[in-house]
Design an enzyme around this catalytic site. Structure first.
Site, PDB file in Angstrom:
ATOM      1  N   ASP A  46       1.479  34.731  27.428  1.00 12.51           N
ATOM      2  CA  ASP A  46       0.944  34.272  26.145  1.00 12.51           C
ATOM      3  C   ASP A  46      -0.551  33.966  26.242  1.00 12.51           C
ATOM      4  O   ASP A  46      -1.089  33.721  27.323  1.00 12.51           O
ATOM      5  CB  ASP A  46       1.653  32.993  25.693  1.00 12.51           C
ATOM      6  CG  ASP A  46       3.095  33.225  25.294  1.00 12.51           C
ATOM      7  OD1 ASP A  46       3.593  34.349  25.470  1.00 12.51           O
ATOM      8  OD2 ASP A  46       3.724  32.260  24.814  1.00 12.51           O
ATOM      9  N   ASP A  47      -1.184  33.974  25.065  1.00 17.38           N
ATOM     10  CA  ASP A  47      -2.528  33.418  24.825  1.00 17.38           C
ATOM     11  C   ASP A  47      -3.698  34.323  25.186  1.00 17.38           C
ATOM     12  O   ASP A  47      -4.837  33.986  24.902  1.00 17.38           O
ATOM     13  CB  ASP A  47      -2.729  32.077  25.543  1.00 17.38           C
ATOM     14  CG  ASP A  47      -1.797  30.999  25.033  1.00 17.38           C
ATOM     15  OD1 ASP A  47      -1.035  31.284  24.089  1.00 17.38           O
ATOM     16  OD2 ASP A  47      -1.816  29.880  25.582  1.00 17.38           O
ATOM     17  N   HIS A  97       1.079  36.729  18.846  1.00 20.21           N
ATOM     18  CA  HIS A  97       1.186  35.294  19.144  1.00 20.21           C
ATOM     19  C   HIS A  97       0.316  34.479  18.194  1.00 20.21           C
ATOM     20  O   HIS A  97      -0.268  33.469  18.593  1.00 20.21           O
ATOM     21  CB  HIS A  97       0.790  35.044  20.600  1.00 20.21           C
ATOM     22  CG  HIS A  97       1.209  33.706  21.137  1.00 20.21           C
ATOM     23  ND1 HIS A  97       2.442  33.140  20.904  1.00 20.21           N
ATOM     24  CD2 HIS A  97       0.548  32.806  21.929  1.00 20.21           C
ATOM     25  CE1 HIS A  97       2.524  31.969  21.507  1.00 20.21           C
ATOM     26  NE2 HIS A  97       1.384  31.741  22.134  1.00 20.21           N
ATOM     27  N   HIS A 101      -3.428  30.378  17.194  1.00 17.60           N
ATOM     28  CA  HIS A 101      -2.548  29.514  17.978  1.00 17.60           C
ATOM     29  C   HIS A 101      -2.342  28.147  17.331  1.00 17.60           C
ATOM     30  O   HIS A 101      -2.261  27.120  18.011  1.00 17.60           O
ATOM     31  CB  HIS A 101      -3.068  29.357  19.406  1.00 17.60           C
ATOM     32  CG  HIS A 101      -1.986  29.060  20.407  1.00 17.60           C
ATOM     33  ND1 HIS A 101      -1.513  27.784  20.652  1.00 17.60           N
ATOM     34  CD2 HIS A 101      -1.268  29.869  21.223  1.00 17.60           C
ATOM     35  CE1 HIS A 101      -0.572  27.818  21.578  1.00 17.60           C
ATOM     36  NE2 HIS A 101      -0.398  29.091  21.944  1.00 17.60           N
ATOM     37  N   TYR A 138       3.605  27.658  20.617  1.00 16.44           N
ATOM     38  CA  TYR A 138       4.424  26.566  21.161  1.00 16.44           C
ATOM     39  C   TYR A 138       5.925  26.825  21.031  1.00 16.44           C
ATOM     40  O   TYR A 138       6.734  25.929  21.275  1.00 16.44           O
ATOM     41  CB  TYR A 138       4.081  25.230  20.489  1.00 16.44           C
ATOM     42  CG  TYR A 138       2.599  24.974  20.402  1.00 16.44           C
ATOM     43  CD1 TYR A 138       1.854  24.649  21.532  1.00 16.44           C
ATOM     44  CD2 TYR A 138       1.924  25.084  19.178  1.00 16.44           C
ATOM     45  CE1 TYR A 138       0.492  24.431  21.459  1.00 16.44           C
ATOM     46  CE2 TYR A 138       0.562  24.873  19.098  1.00 16.44           C
ATOM     47  CZ  TYR A 138      -0.152  24.548  20.234  1.00 16.44           C
ATOM     48  OH  TYR A 138      -1.501  24.337  20.167  1.00 16.44           O
ATOM     49  N   HIS A 188       1.227  32.392  31.223  1.00 18.25           N
ATOM     50  CA  HIS A 188      -0.012  32.535  30.441  1.00 18.25           C
ATOM     51  C   HIS A 188      -1.049  33.262  31.292  1.00 18.25           C
ATOM     52  O   HIS A 188      -1.387  32.794  32.394  1.00 18.25           O
ATOM     53  CB  HIS A 188      -0.536  31.167  30.013  1.00 18.25           C
ATOM     54  CG  HIS A 188       0.426  30.397  29.157  1.00 18.25           C
ATOM     55  ND1 HIS A 188       1.504  29.714  29.689  1.00 18.25           N
ATOM     56  CD2 HIS A 188       0.490  30.240  27.811  1.00 18.25           C
ATOM     57  CE1 HIS A 188       2.183  29.145  28.705  1.00 18.25           C
ATOM     58  NE2 HIS A 188       1.592  29.450  27.560  1.00 18.25           N
TER      59      HIS A 188
END
Length: 231
Positions: A46-47, A97, A101, A138, A188
């Protein structure tokens, strides 16, 4: 007639050995064969993309011939377009995603859709493929969010806590202690410690007989994953 019987016999042998074959969803010629007796896991990141660490991770995955799933934050795409192209070229699954965020529980339906659609447009413009998989920031999701899009929501069942631990050895140990057949591992790619840990995890689990697949591939193999972690 003999030729037909021979084909049936070959098919029977393949089925009895536990092999399943499928075509990619866009009907390309790409095929992959799965052995149902093996253990499969999906690494998810992620991210990203991160200008440095994601590239290091992609290079390590390429060296190991491992496919992963990347959930992209839209605001991190600018300047990292080549990284997304490499993801696509190397056969990784690219998911959404959100754009910034944000906690979707605190946003209106209009803003949630904007977070999703803006990122989809950016990814599609670079890869030529519209993302089908979505991971909310999250992991916060509910019926309202899921009904806003036809994308499949992907959660996880093995949390590395890499964002908190920031130590490659501790991250590796945590994952190895909790991973099992059908795991979707959350990591991540924006942290160097996570990249190092991910490559260590791959090397260790491959020695234990695990194979790494994308979440799309894992869902085809594991009914539990499909029912409980993809919506």
């Amino acid at each position: 007639m003999k030729k037909y019987i021979k084909i049936l016999l070959i098919a029977f042998v393949l089925i009895s050995l536990g092999y399943v074959q499928y075509k990619s969803p866009n009907n390309q010629n790409t095929k992959q064969v799965f052995n149902e007796s093996k253990k499969y896991v999906a690494l998810t990141f992620d991210d990203g993309p991160h200008y440095k660490n994601t590239k290091l991770l992609l290079d390590g995955l390429r060296e190991r011939n491992v496919k992963a799933t990347f959930f992209i934050v839209g605001q991190n795409i600018e300047g990292n377009e080549e990284i997304l192209k490499q993801m696509k070229e190397d056969g990784h699954l690219i998911g959404n995603h959100t754009y910034s965020h944000k906690n979707l529980f605190r946003l209106s339906k209009t803003r949630i859709l904007n977070e999703i659609e803006k990122t989809n447009v950016l990814i599609t413009s670079i890869t030529g493929e519209v993302p089908s998989y979505f991971r909310p920031s999250y992991g916060n999701s509910n019926d309202k969010i899921e009904h806003l899009t036809e994308m499949k929501t992907v959660l996880w069942n093995c949390d590395s806590l890499d964002w908190k631990l920031r130590n490659s050895n501790r991250i590796t140990k945590r994952v190895l202690n909790s991973v099992h057949d059908g795991s979707i591992i959350l990591m991540h790619d924006i942290y160097k410690t996570s990249v190092n840990a991910a490559l260590n995890i791959i090397d260790r689990l491959e020695k234990e007989g695990y194979e790494f697949v994308t979440v799309e591939e894992l869902a085809k193999l594991n009914a539990e994953v499909n029912a409980n972690l993809l919506y």
